[in-house]
Design an enzyme around this catalytic site. Structure first.
Site, short mmCIF file in Angstrom:
data_model
loop_
_atom_site.label_atom_id
_atom_site.label_comp_id
_atom_site.label_asym_id
_atom_site.label_seq_id
_atom_site.Cartn_x
_atom_site.Cartn_y
_atom_site.Cartn_z
N ARG A 159 -5.11 -3.07 11.28
CA ARG A 159 -4.29 -3.76 11.95
C ARG A 159 -4.73 -4.43 12.56
NH1 ARG A 159 -1.19 -3.97 7.64
NH2 ARG A 159 -0.51 -2.24 6.83
N GLY B 129 -4.58 7.34 6.30
CA GLY B 129 -3.71 8.79 6.25
C GLY B 129 -2.69 8.87 5.04
N ARG C 176 -8.52 12.33 12.98
CA ARG C 176 -6.93 11.59 13.06
C ARG C 176 -5.92 12.68 12.60
NH1 ARG C 176 -5.56 7.06 9.23
NH2 ARG C 176 -3.56 7.31 10.29
N SER D 28 8.23 5.74 12.32
CA SER D 28 8.48 5.23 11.24
C SER D 28 9.57 5.85 9.89
CB SER D 28 7.22 5.22 10.82
OG SER D 28 6.72 4.29 11.72
N GLU E 217 3.25 0.00 12.75
CA GLU E 217 2.29 -0.16 12.15
C GLU E 217 2.36 -2.41 12.59
OE1 GLU E 217 5.08 -0.31 8.05
OE2 GLU E 217 5.42 0.70 10.47
N SER F 267 3.07 12.08 12.65
CA SER F 267 3.47 11.31 11.47
C SER F 267 4.11 11.15 10.22
CB SER F 267 1.95 10.66 11.00
OG SER F 267 2.12 10.35 9.61
N SER F 268 5.11 10.90 9.96
CA SER F 268 5.77 10.70 9.29
C SER F 268 5.78 11.15 7.76
CB SER F 268 7.55 9.58 8.43
OG SER F 268 6.52 8.66 8.69
N LYS G 250 0.55 -1.29 0.07
CA LYS G 250 0.04 0.15 0.13
C LYS G 250 0.74 1.28 0.35
CE LYS G 250 -1.39 2.30 3.91
NZ LYS G 250 -1.71 2.29 5.11
#
Length: 430
Positions: free
Chosen positions: A386, A96, A124, A199, A314, A170-171, A27
């Site tokens: 997940r 995301g 988010r 990440s 993840e 978040s990267s 993905k």
């Protein structure tokens, strides 16, 4: 694809599994390639892309902005760029990558682009990305809380330049700017200021994808990336299998003492999911990578471990599920950023693992998982793919587990339940 019952009775297996499981494309790579192809100087071909809800949402978003994303008969995607247009809506779903990669593209449109998504998407974090775009001169309308819905008012160009941001949530905020930056007048220099970037391998993936498209990127200094303005070359790429999706199937070997083979596992990759090899090795698995792919053979019972998953967050739900049936406690560290994913994964994992008999302590950035006497339960998945995969792993080791909304796995892996049942039965296609 037949519908699956809800809740789904997760198949248990008292004997070792033994199967070959072939996974569709990544993905993360598919969506990065789609964005670059939409901004390229000519048509691109994505071979063996992932077709899932998240990637279909990305394709639909780019189509709305004027790109032709053509379904080839062999399953490939042919991407033909067009003028980026405004006056459209983008549905982010719960993806995301869509909510963070597409706004910089929309800023290049000739009018407003409105973003919204699933109800869960409105919780988010997106404020960091919106703030960075504003700092680069982009006009954005929102309700003042830095969340969806919001509207990017494209003016056909972005001057670019230097921008500082705290991307510790978040990267993807960094990756989103870098992917569109070659089309900025002066390119962009992104500087991360804050706690360590989560990440981080995903940013390395973005940089390599840009370089594959002929873009000049300077990432010599930690937490600083400079992308030069210039053309983006058309792509003709084969998308690697999704290694994070593979983790759940490999976990099947770990919790049953069985054997799972995943063909075409890359020997060199930027996917963070590759870290699962080290994790399952530390938990007592026999992990072998050769030219045919990756094979994991599980122990009689997995061992607990102390591991930092900051760069591969993840993997946390599946690793926590294996830890819940291990022979000793585990610490999973460096994962505070998982509170901002599809759900607060730390709280969700603690709640659901305790239902099946484990004990979980949640700290600021870690989970302490203590196995306990197993018991059947109904696992809630929080619209989180997940979490649903982790529940399937628990059900493989613990009879009587029911999984609510297993269909949410379609976010990244179509027909996960069917593939899982085939693996457990030993009939997964090679």
């Amino acid at each position: 694809m037949a519908p699956h019952p809800d809740p789904w009775p997760a198949p248990s297996r008292p004997t070792p599994v033994d199967a070959t499981v072939r996974l569709p494309g990544s993905k993360s790579l598919t969506n990065r390639y789609l964005v670059l192809a939409a901004l390229a100087d000519g048509p691109s071909r994505l071979r063996l892309p992932l077709r899932s809800r998240d990637t279909e949402l990305m394709a639909a978003a780019l189509r709305a902005l004027g790109t032709r994303v053509i379904d080839a008969p062999d399953g490939d995607w042919i991407v033909e760029p067009g003028p980026i247009r405004g006056g459209v809506d983008v549905d982010c779903g719960l993806a995301g990558t869509v909510m963070r990669f597409v706004p910089p593209v929309a800023a290049l449109a000739d009018g407003p682009v409105r973003f919204d998504g699933d109800p869960g998407a409105r919780t988010r974090p997106v404020a960091t990305g919106l703030r960075a775009l504003r700092d680069l001169g982009v006009e954005i309308s929102d309700d003042g809380d830095g969340r969806m819905p919001f509207t990017v008012h494209g003016r056909g160009e972005i001057p670019g330049g230097r921008v500082e941001m705290d991307a510790s949530a978040s990267s993807q905020f960094v990756s989103g700017l870098l992917l569109a930056a070659p089309r900025f007048d002066r390119g962009v220099t992104v500087v991360h200021r804050g706690d360590p970037l989560p990440s981080a391998p995903h940013v390395v993936m973005t940089v390599e994808a840009l370089r594959d498209a002929g873009v000049t990127v300077d990432d010599c200094e930690p937490d600083r990336w400079t992308v030069d303005p210039g053309p983006i070359l058309p792509l003709d790429v084969v998308v690697e299998p999704d290694l994070s999706n593979a983790a759940a199937f490999l976990a099947g070997a770990m919790v049953t003492g069985g054997r799972i083979h995943v063909p075409d596992w890359p020997h060199h990759t930027t996917q963070a999911g590759d870290h699962i090899r080290d994790v399952f090795d530390a938990m007592g698995g026999d992990v072998a990578l050769d030219r045919d792919g990756l094979t994991v053979t599980g122990p009689d019972r997995p061992s607990g471990l102390d591991v930092d998953l900051h760069d591969a967050g993840e993997l946390t739900p599946v690793v926590a599920a294996v830890a819940a049936v291990a022979d000793s406690p585990s610490w999973l560290r460096g994962i505070s950023h998982l509170r901002g994913h599809e759900t607060d994964r730390l709280a969700a994992l603690a709640r659901e693992i305790e239902k099946v008999g484990g004990r979980v302590e949640v700290t600021e950035d870690a989970l302490h998982v203590v196995p306990g006497p197993p018991r059947p339960a109904t696992i809630h998945t929080y619209a989180d793919h997940r979490m649903a995969m982790a529940a399937a792993v628990l059900g493989l080791a613990i009879p009587g587990v029911l999984v609510e909304d297993v269909a949410t796995t379609g976010k990244t892996l179509p027909d996960f339940p069917g593939m899982w049942e085939a693996m457990v039965a030993g009939t997964a296609p090679a």
